[in-house]
Design a protein around this motif. Structure first.
Motif, PDB file in Angstrom:
ATOM      1  N   TYR A 532       0.733  -0.907   0.143  1.00  0.00           N
ATOM      2  CA  TYR A 532       0.269  -0.310  -0.062  1.00  0.00           C
ATOM      3  C   TYR A 532       0.796   1.215  -0.283  1.00  0.00           C
ATOM      4  CZ  TYR A 532      -3.063   2.933   1.878  1.00  0.00           C
ATOM      5  OH  TYR A 532      -4.404   4.956   1.555  1.00  0.00           O
ATOM      6  N   ILE A 533       0.695   2.359  -1.116  1.00  0.00           N
ATOM      7  CA  ILE A 533       1.578   3.725  -0.803  1.00  0.00           C
ATOM      8  C   ILE A 533       0.326   3.928   0.209  1.00  0.00           C
ATOM      9  CG2 ILE A 533       2.622   4.887  -2.785  1.00  0.00           C
ATOM     10  CD1 ILE A 533       2.015   3.042  -4.825  1.00  0.00           C
ATOM     11  N   TYR A 534       1.425   4.868   0.496  1.00  0.00           N
ATOM     12  CA  TYR A 534       0.903   6.165   1.245  1.00  0.00           C
ATOM     13  C   TYR A 534       2.037   7.165   1.464  1.00  0.00           C
ATOM     14  CZ  TYR A 534       3.673   3.897   5.446  1.00  0.00           C
ATOM     15  OH  TYR A 534       4.153   3.828   5.925  1.00  0.00           O
ATOM     16  N   ASP A 535       1.204   8.968   1.580  1.00  0.00           N
ATOM     17  CA  ASP A 535       2.628   9.884   2.199  1.00  0.00           C
ATOM     18  C   ASP A 535       2.307   9.917   3.609  1.00  0.00           C
ATOM     19  OD1 ASP A 535       0.288  11.047   2.124  1.00  0.00           O
ATOM     20  OD2 ASP A 535       0.786  12.707   1.671  1.00  0.00           O
ATOM     21  N   ALA A 536       4.275  10.044   4.183  1.00  0.00           N
ATOM     22  CA  ALA A 536       4.281  10.255   5.562  1.00  0.00           C
ATOM     23  C   ALA A 536       5.076  11.520   6.077  1.00  0.00           C
ATOM     24  CB  ALA A 536       4.661   8.991   6.368  1.00  0.00           C
ATOM     25  N   PHE A 537       4.891  11.934   6.737  1.00  0.00           N
ATOM     26  CA  PHE A 537       5.873  13.174   7.466  1.00  0.00           C
ATOM     27  C   PHE A 537       7.124  12.436   8.011  1.00  0.00           C
ATOM     28  CE2 PHE A 537       7.568  15.806  10.556  1.00  0.00           C
ATOM     29  CZ  PHE A 537       7.785  16.720   9.801  1.00  0.00           C
ATOM     30  N   VAL A 538       8.187  12.847   7.605  1.00  0.00           N
ATOM     31  CA  VAL A 538      10.018  11.957   7.688  1.00  0.00           C
ATOM     32  C   VAL A 538      10.592  13.373   8.456  1.00  0.00           C
ATOM     33  CG1 VAL A 538       9.766  10.036   6.414  1.00  0.00           C
ATOM     34  CG2 VAL A 538      10.462  11.908   5.168  1.00  0.00           C
TER      35      VAL A 538
END
Length: 708
Positions: A532-538
């Motif tokens: 699953y592709i998701y965007d996360a704060f890193v």
């Protein structure tokens, strides 16, 4: 009982035919929906038989719900929320899915814009010109593309005529005013017959708004507390945190101006039709400001977007005269799109260019012994280029071809449905050899998706169904190739060119009941994803390392796309009941609710998932007057990921009156409504900007619509 009449020349997209104007005024609205016919990719069937959730918005309900964006227009439908990136860029969110996992169509073909690439980009579809909208969720939506795992929104207009006007012409119009944004809008469309088989069409619209009035402070409670703490810590900071914390009453930089124009024509014969159209869309709008909340932050920007699209569409259909095939359908569109992200001084900061073409050819089988179906091919090609110092993507091309089929078997009480899709996607980053910012090369994916389901009529007017699906989705160009700052979202976005296909298993159970004076529809679903592709704060270091070869500074929050296993489950339901009949008025009560729970396994909750919501209404309906009051409760969302913040719950109270001054046979309607009557501070958790951009405050609206 009256029976629905099917319009000729319908596209493969989902369409609706009203049961009858008279019944619609006396029966609860969801009951009326159950008696409508849905063309679902593209086999005709009753909505009550559909093996997944379907919502239809048309007629008086569409007039009452209409807003400047398609996201806000549909936000009160079951299972639907909106991205709400201010009042001018709001895309639908279906079952918690948004962006690349939602297909937004116009008459069965994609909007061919860049709204799927970022939440600050508007959908190039004008709700003012819509005749009807269908929201299709569940496995059947995959027949419009493997990216439609969340669902499909299809907006139907009349730009390519479908029939010859009986009186030689048709004329329709709508004009409205909304107090919250000083919104002024007008739209009109006309069809004129030339002889017995040719019809020409023209339409246009204009919309202008000021900065949006809101029901409290611009900043959320948490963001305001952070700004006030920074004001005490650094009282002389030029960012002026105290002034930012006290902003209230209006949402700065949200004014807009949009106009559209279109022409079309069609040849319509007894056994088919062929039509073309041209349309122009022009919009200038602002997006809410993401204010700095801590010392050392960047000076906040107030970007505006100048957007233009020119588009040509084709639709054709021919009946084959029987045999194995009943008809052949063709639908295609091509568009040239650009938008400029403007600095505060009017200079172009970043330019987006998108040229796309999409088409589908469908072979519709004749019904034999309860068996019917349709098969076809769909193609899509997009050239996308972002230019400027803040370009976050390389010039890229997406080429896609898909083969699909949908087959249905009707044995009375027992019905079966099976569908399959194969899709080949090729994504190419055309980065110059001298450009060290981006990946250069090509990725190709072969995706296979399928579903099988059945429903059983266990009692008169009641049917239960179960559907199993397996889906695969290729990553998008943005998920693969992004590497740079994006001024519109004020974030540094970082993709991964090594991503694998995203895949999922899903199961969905449905229950439909439609009878005299009542209606009930419910769906419960579960999806298990791999990759699953998701965007996360890193941490910023990830973006600093990615930007190092090009020498660019990273002074924005860093968001990186990642892959992991995930699971989604949820439920959505709506029902209505006729409580009483008083004179000529039918008193109906309705209730809808939806809930979704999404988890990135071993990481935490998926980001931006809407919370539990309930919406109840009480409506008095007659031939000439409909009066409605409704209460919507959106609960607190505390299941958050990383730096994502919780969102407080809110309650909206709305009321409306619809008048037909010349009686039920004349389609002229005056709608008066009061929305968010108590002027509450409301924020959608699905919005990435919800801490800086609340929803509209109290909004008094008047809308006049007519058809001749």
């Amino acid at each position: 009982m009256l029976k629905p009449a099917l319009l000729s020349g319908l596209s493969a997209a989902a369409l609706v035919v009203p049961f009858s104007a008279a019944v619609a005024q006396t029966a609860p609205q969801p009951t009326n929906r159950g008696r409508e016919i849905v063309v679902t990719a593209p086999v005709l069937q009753s909505e009550a038989d559909v093996l997944s959730g379907t919502s239809i918005v048309t007629g008086d309900e569409l007039v009452r719900s209409i807003r400047p964006t398609i996201g806000e227009t549909l936000a009160r439908q079951p299972g639907v929320s909106a991205t709400s990136f201010g009042p001018n860029a709001s895309r639908p969110v279906l079952r918690g899915f948004q962006g690349e996992r939602i297909r937004v169509l116009t008459d069965g073909i994609g909007s061919i814009d860049v709204s799927n690439t970022s939440v600050d980009h508007a959908v190039v579809i004008n709700p003012l010109l819509a005749e009807r909208v269908e929201v299709l969720r569940g496995p059947s939506a995959l027949l419009f593309g493997s990216s439609a795992v969340g669902g499909v929104v299809n907006v139907i207009d009349s730009r390519i005529p479908r029939s010859v006007p009986e009186n030689g012409y048709r004329l329709s119009g709508i004009a409205g005013y909304g107090s919250a944004a000083n919104e002024r809008s007008v739209a009109g469309a006309t069809d004129v017959a030339i002889g017995k088989q040719f019809v020409v069409h023209a339409d246009g619209s204009y919309l202008k708004t000021d900065d949006l009035k809101i029901g409290g402070y611009v900043l959320s409670r948490r963001a305001r507390a952070e700004a006030l703490a920074s004001a005490a810590q650094a009282p002389n900071d030029p960012l002026d945190f105290a002034n930012t914390a006290n902003l209230r009453g209006r949402l700065p930089n949200t004014a807009s101006e949009t106009w559209t124009a279109g022409v079309g024509g069609a040849f319509i014969a007894d056994n088919g039709s062929l039509g073309v159209s041209y349309s122009h869309y022009d919009s200038l709008y602002g997006v809410p400001i993401r204010y700095a909340l801590a010392p050392g932050g960047e000076e906040p920007e107030a970007p505006r977007l100048s957007l233009v699209q020119n588009r040509v569409d084709l639709r054709g259909e021919i009946e084959t005269g029987g045999g194995f095939l009943e008809r052949i359908r063709l639908r295609a569109g091509m568009a040239d799109y650009r938008h400029f992200e403007l600095e505060e001084d009017g200079e172009v900061g970043t330019a987006f260019y998108n040229k796309g073409i999409e088409g589908r050819l469908e072979l519709v089988q004749a019904k034999r012994d309860g068996w019917q179906g349709a098969s076809g091919v769909q193609f899509f090609n997009r050239d996308f280029d972002v230019q400027g110092e803040e370009a976050f993507l390389p010039r890229n091309n997406t080429a896609q071809v898909g083969l699909f089929t949908l087959q249905q078997l009707d044995r009375g009480a027992f019905k079966m449905e099976a569908g399959a899709r194969y899709e080949h996607t090729s994504l190419t980053a055309r980065t110059a050899v001298t450009d060290d910012r981006f990946f250069r090369g090509q990725r190709s994916f072969d995706a296979f998706s399928g579903s099988i389901g059945a429903s059983y009529g266990f009692a008169p007017d009641w049917r239960a169904g179960l559907n199993l699906s397996r889906t695969e989705r290729a990553p998008s160009a943005e998920e693969l190739f992004a590497n740079g700052p994006h001024a519109g979202t004020e974030a540094y976005e970082l993709g991964n060119p090594d991503f694998r296909k995203e895949s999922s298993w899903g199961i969905e159970a449905t229950l439909h009941g439609h009878g005299e004076g009542y209606s009930f529809d419910a769906s419960a679903y579960y999806n298990r994803f791999s990759n699953y592709i998701y965007d996360a704060f890193v941490p910023a270091a990830a973006c600093v390392n990615a930007a190092a070869p090009s020498g660019r500074d990273v002074d924005l929050p860093c968001f990186q796309y990642a892959q992991a296993d995930a699971r989604y489950y949820g439920i959505e339901a709506e029902g209505s009941l006729r409580l009483a009949t008083i004179g000529t008025y039918a008193i109906n009560a309705d209730l809808l609710g939806d809930y979704v729970n999404a988890q990135i396994l071993n990481n935490g909750p998926a980001p931006r998932i809407p919370p539990l919501r309930l919406l109840g209404g009480l409506e008095a309906q007659s031939d000439r007057v409909n009066a409605r009051v409704e209460v919507e409760r959106s609960f607190k969302q505390s299941r958050v990921m990383g730096v994502e913040t919780p969102t407080d719950g809110f309650t909206l109270v709305n009321a409306s009156v619809q008048l037909k001054p010349w009686g039920p046979l004349n389609p002229t309607t005056l709608t008066l409504s009061a929305n968010n009557i108590f002027d509450v501070d409301a924020r959608r958790h699905a919005s990435v900007l919800k801490d800086f951009a609340p929803l509209s405050g109290r909004d008094l609206r008047a809308t006049l619509s007519f058809k001749l």
